[in-house]
Every structure is written in C-alpha cells, then in structure tokens.
Motif scaffolding. Structure first.
Motif, PDB file in Angstrom:
ATOM      1  N   ASP A   1      17.149 -37.035  39.554  1.00  0.00           N
ATOM      2  CA  ASP A   1      16.975 -35.728  39.158  1.00  0.00           C
ATOM      3  C   ASP A   1      15.766 -34.923  39.784  1.00  0.00           C
ATOM      4  N   GLY A   2      15.373 -35.950  40.814  1.00  0.00           N
ATOM      5  CA  GLY A   2      14.305 -35.428  41.777  1.00  0.00           C
ATOM      6  C   GLY A   2      12.894 -35.395  41.292  1.00  0.00           C
ATOM      7  N   VAL A   3      12.580 -35.782  40.009  1.00  0.00           N
ATOM      8  CA  VAL A   3      11.295 -35.856  39.365  1.00  0.00           C
ATOM      9  C   VAL A   3      10.929 -37.188  38.740  1.00  0.00           C
TER      10      VAL A   3
ATOM     11  N   LEU B   1      25.089 -44.396  47.999  1.00  0.00           N
ATOM     12  CA  LEU B   1      25.599 -43.307  48.488  1.00  0.00           C
ATOM     13  C   LEU B   1      25.950 -42.288  47.323  1.00  0.00           C
ATOM     14  N   HIS B   2      26.516 -43.011  46.168  1.00  0.00           N
ATOM     15  CA  HIS B   2      26.690 -42.362  45.046  1.00  0.00           C
ATOM     16  C   HIS B   2      25.728 -41.665  44.327  1.00  0.00           C
ATOM     17  N   LEU B   3      24.644 -42.404  44.158  1.00  0.00           N
ATOM     18  CA  LEU B   3      23.312 -41.938  43.582  1.00  0.00           C
ATOM     19  C   LEU B   3      22.858 -41.047  44.472  1.00  0.00           C
TER      20      LEU B   3
ATOM     21  N   ALA C   1      23.106 -32.914  44.002  1.00  0.00           N
ATOM     22  CA  ALA C   1      23.721 -31.987  43.161  1.00  0.00           C
ATOM     23  C   ALA C   1      22.738 -31.435  42.105  1.00  0.00           C
ATOM     24  N   SER C   2      21.645 -32.266  41.818  1.00  0.00           N
ATOM     25  CA  SER C   2      20.442 -31.920  40.843  1.00  0.00           C
ATOM     26  C   SER C   2      19.445 -30.953  41.519  1.00  0.00           C
ATOM     27  N   THR C   3      19.524 -31.037  42.884  1.00  0.00           N
ATOM     28  CA  THR C   3      18.474 -30.124  43.774  1.00  0.00           C
ATOM     29  C   THR C   3      19.371 -29.086  44.305  1.00  0.00           C
ATOM     30  N   ALA C   4      20.535 -28.972  44.318  1.00  0.00           N
ATOM     31  CA  ALA C   4      21.291 -27.986  44.678  1.00  0.00           C
ATOM     32  C   ALA C   4      21.425 -27.901  46.210  1.00  0.00           C
TER      33      ALA C   4
END
Length: 579
Positions: A552-554, A567-569, A575-578
């Motif tokens: 989630d970047g946080v 790679l999947h993660l 995707a979460s950080t667009a």
C-alpha cells in the motif's frame, strides 16, 4: 538531780545546773512553804541509811533531803560505791520536786545560756568541801578546776530541760545537700510570711529554745519567688510545647497541605525530572526549585488530575510559586516541556537538529560537537569498528525523552543518550548473540536492528524482516547472492525517506552504505533502533522469507519466498500508487 557536774562520788545539786531554781516540771513540786507531794514526810529507800546532813556549804541546816526533793540513792556493791556508776536520765513514775539549795555561796552569780549550754562568761564555781564520811571525798570535786565540765564544750549535749521547754529532736543531717538552705524550701514546707516574720523577731532577740530547736542554723528558711517562677515556666513551657506540636501534627495529618495560589510569578525555572521518578520525587524537585510550596500539595494535585500519571522524565519550563494544580497542568502541556524526544528509527541528523532548537543554538552546533567529542561520550569499546562509518554515534542515541533546556551544553544531552544506549545494549549480551547469529561483531547486531526498524511497520513485520536480512546475507543464497537491496540504506546516504527511487539512480551510487551496489551489511547502523526491533533481531522467524514489499506504499508489508512471488507483490504496489 541531773548529771550536771557528776563526778565519781555523790554531789549535791549545783546551782549552776540548768534546772536549779526551776519552777517544777509538772507544776506540782513543793516550793518553799508548801507541802511535799509525798505528804511532807521524808522518804527513804529500803535498806538505805538516812543521808547525812550538810552544812551551809551544801545542804541547809537541819534539813534532810526528802524523797521527791532530788534525794539520790545509789546501789551498793559490797558496801562501796561503784566508781564508774552511770545514772539514768529517764523519769518514770517518780516526780522530782523543787530542790532547795543554800544561796549564800553563790550570791552575785548570774546564769546565762547560749544555744549550746552555759554562757562563756559564767563565773567559776566554788568547790565543795570534802565530806569526812564520804570515802570518795578526797577525789576532785565535780565543779573543781581539775575536772572537765562536760556541759561547757562545743561538742556537749545541751542540758536537760523541763517538759514545758522541750522541743522535738531535729532530723539527722545526711550527706546529701539539697541546696544553700540545707533543706526543703519554706514554700514547700508549708510556712508562711507571717511565721517567717515572727521567726526573724525571735532570732533577733536570741531566744535560747528557738535557736536550739532549729539546730543552731539561725534564720528560718524563707519562701522565694523563684520557686513560683520556675514552676510557672515549667508548666507554661510544657503546655505551649504540647500545643505547638499538637497543632503541627494535626495540620500534617488532617489539615490541607500548604500551597501557593494562582499560576505563579513571571520568573521561569527549568526542572529536570529523571527517568523513573514518581510523584513524591517530582514534588520534592519542584519544592526545592520554588515552584510549589509543598510536596504533599503536588502529589494530591497529580492524583486528582486524570492525566497526572503520564508525566514523563525530561526538562520542564515552569514558573515559580505556582499552585500545585497549575504546576501539574503546565507539565502536561507540551509547550512547557524542554525535552528532546528520540523516537525509534530516528537518525542522528534529526536528533542533532532538535537539540539545537531546544538549547537555542545555531544549526549544526550539536553535529559539530558530536564529531569532535564522540570518544568522550561513553561509547562501548566495540563501537565504531569500521573506518567507513559516517557517524560513530549512529545507533547509540537511544530512543527516549531527555532534558534539553536553554543553558545546557549539547555534549551533556548527548552523553545522557549514549549512556542509556550502552546500559540497554549491555543487557542483551550482544557479543554472544553476534556469534550465534553468524555476525562479526556486536555492532553488526545494532546495524541489523536499525535495518529492521527502518523497513518494518509492525511487531510481526520485525521478526520476518530480521529473517530476510539473515537469509540474504548468506552469499550462497539463490535469490540475491549476498545483496540486501534495501531502499533505506540508500535513503540514509541521501538523508532522505523516499520510496520512489529509480533503478538507474540507485544502481549508479557506489556509496558503502548503498546495499544495492555493495554486498553484506552497511558499515554501521542507519538509525537508532528501539526495544521491539532489538528483540526481533535477536529472535527472527525461520520461514524462508527473502522478499518484502509495502504493497500500500505506507503501512502494509507483504513477504515472499521466491522471486516470482516478489514480482506479484510489486504489481500490487504499483497499482496502489497508480504508477
């Protein structure tokens, strides 16, 4: 007759005897011209011859000594008198009448008495002529110059007195001397002023009986006002003392504790609260600094405040003469707290900046002091074991709250932090732990903990993160072959906290702290780890983790064991950080 002038033989009653001419001991003795109490008839002892009559030098003409008129009889021993006969002075049922003596031989003589017997100016006594029929007549007369007068000496007993003049015997003297007056004070003896005055008059007149009854001391003991004053002071002082201590006991036990009123004066003071200090210790420090009036008042105010127990160690800027309630409220206000708070994961650069701000110093002052004096701040012997270490104090400014008020020196604040770190690390036995974890030194354990602290988000993350570090340090691992590849190490070099780092930028930087271009651990810690990260470092998981991504970047961190999972993660992160 008395023993006055008694020698070895029988002698008539001498006029110098104190009882000579006395009016009688019972008031019933015969006087001249009166009938004898025994009927006027001569009384004789049985088996005793009638006493001889004496001439004018002794007894009156033709007069016989009647029984009851001082006629003395003596026991016979084989027809002779005992030369050492002693006479009894006790007067039993026999009553002695008034004795009559011829006054011709003693005319002009004057009797006088002092306290102890006869006066010193008494004229010499006339010796009696020897009685031819007396076998002891040739002996020295009782009143002759050759025989000692036992009544006229300093140690003599006083002459006998009639009952009307007798006084009680004085109490025997003891070795104990109660005071100058040789006895109990007249005030306590029951005397009064009137009696004292009469006694003084009697003393002035020289009364014989009064002087002798007082044992020859002279003036009677007087009442002194000092006795009353002493008693008054003793009882008054005792009452005042009991009242004083009773009042303070009541105030200390039941009364309200002394306290100031209001928010204090304009004078400010900095108070340093040590770690682990409780309410009473804090209150004592505030009282000594003049902030509150009493320790009990502060403790009471702290207990009444819902957040009172949350007061932490550190430096507080407070006012003098504050009410206890105001002092507690001000200590809970962050604006009054002159402290430096080191949170887990904080780098030394941020700590230096905070110290400069709290001490009102120019930017960079603390950093300069740290570079110059780090050896004198108490680092462990195993610290700073690599020449590429950027800051020897990194990892040793232990997380916590430290006093940092204006006027303090930067090295003093830094030393408190380093001392705390050294004490904490000593409890972990890092040298033994380093060997068990296949690390080269205790400093590397701190370095691993700093990486775990920087990359992990939760306590569960810390243990998995520690396993990732240990697995990647294995040069033979099939995933990274000894490269850690942690973004946090590159950010330390840049003094940033950026999660968006391009591969080109990170792979082009060859700094020893960049784990993308250098295998193994960085030269030293990259932050100051806390207790949770340290414990996780010493107790990692054993699940085979090699990768992790903050999807989630946080806050959310997910782990992977293979490169494909990684790679999947990574896709989830993008995707979460667009991106």
């Amino acid at each position: 007759m008395t023993e006055y002038g008694r020698g070895e033989g029988s002698e008539p009653w001498n006029p110098e005897d104190p009882l000579y001419g006395d009016g009688g001991w019972e008031g019933q003795q015969a006087h001249a011209g009166q009938q004898s109490p025994y009927g006027g008839q001569p009384q004789h002892y049985p088996q005793q011859p009638q006493q001889q009559q004496y001439d004018n030098n002794g007894w009156g003409e033709g007069q016989q000594a009647a029984y009851g008129q001082a006629q003395q009889q003596y026991p016979q021993h084989n027809g002779q008198y005992d030369q050492h006969q002693q006479y009894n002075h006790q007067y039993d049922q026999q009553q002695y009448g008034q004795q009559q003596y011829d006054q011709q031989a003693y005319q002009g003589q004057q009797q006088s008495y002092d306290n102890n017997g006869w006066a010193a100016n008494t004229q010499a006594q006339v010796p009696y002529p020897a009685d031819p029929s007396d076998p002891y007549g040739q002996q020295a007369a009782a009143y002759g110059a050759e025989q000692q007068d036992y009544y006229d000496s300093p140690d003599a007993y006083p002459p006998p007195e009639p009952p009307s003049r007798r006084r009680a015997e004085p109490e025997p003297q003891t070795d104990w001397d109660p005071g100058p007056d040789q006895g109990e004070h007249a005030f306590f003896a029951g005397g009064d002023d009137d009696q004292d005055d009469s006694d003084d008059l009697d003393d002035a007149q020289g009364g014989r009986g009064d002087r002798r009854g007082r044992g020859g001391k002279g003036a009677k003991k007087r009442r002194s006002g000092c006795a009353c004053l002493v008693v008054l002071l003793v009882f008054g002082g005792g009452t005042a003392g009991v009242g004083y201590f009773g009042y303070h006991f009541y105030k200390n036990r039941f009364g309200a504790a002394p306290d100031y009123a209001g928010g204090g004066t304009s004078q400010m003071v900095t108070i340093q609260i040590p770690k682990g200090a409780g309410g009473y210790e804090i209150g004592r420090l505030l009282k000594d600094a003049g902030v509150v009036k009493s320790v009990d008042a502060f403790v009471s105010a702290q207990e009444q405040n819902d957040k009172g127990n949350s007061i932490q160690a550190g430096a507080y800027l407070l006012k003098k003469e504050m009410s206890a309630e105001s002092a507690v409220a001000m200590m809970l206000d962050p604006k009054s707290q002159n402290n430096v708070l080191v949170v887990p994961g904080m780098r030394n650069a941020a700590v230096y900046t905070k110290i400069d701000e709290k001490l009102d110093l120019a930017s960079g002052t603390t950093k300069k002091i740290a570079d110059q004096k780090y050896k004198s701040l108490g680092l462990p012997s195993w610290a700073n074991d690599n020449k590429d270490i950027k800051d020897p104090l990194e990892g040793f400014l232990y997380p916590g709250t430290y006093p940092a008020a204006k006027g303090m020196k930067p090295e003093s604040v830094l030393k408190d932090m380093v001392t705390q770190a050294a004490e904490k690390y000593a409890t972990y036995d890092l040298e033994a732990k380093a060997k068990a974890l296949k690390l080269d030194s205790p400093l590397q354990v701190i370095t691993v903990a700093s990486l775990v602290q920087a990359e992990g988000k939760t306590e569960d993350d810390y243990r998995k993160m520690a396993e990732v570090v240990y697995n990647r340090l294995n040069l033979a691992n099939p995933e990274t072959y000894g490269f850690l590849q942690f973004d946090s190490t590159f950010n330390y070099v840049k003094n940033e906290s950026n999660i968006e780092i391009s591969e080109k930028e990170i792979n082009s930087n060859k700094d020893p702290y960049n784990t993308y271009t250098n295998k193994g651990l960085p030269p030293g810690p990259i932050d100051n780890p806390g207790d949770t990260a340290m414990k996780a470092t010493l107790d990692p998981t054993d699940d085979g983790w090699y990768y992790f991504v903050a999807t989630d970047g946080v806050n959310k961190t997910e782990f992977a064991k293979t490169h494909a999972e990684f790679l999947h993660l990574k896709e989830k992160f993008n995707a979460s950080t667009a991106r």
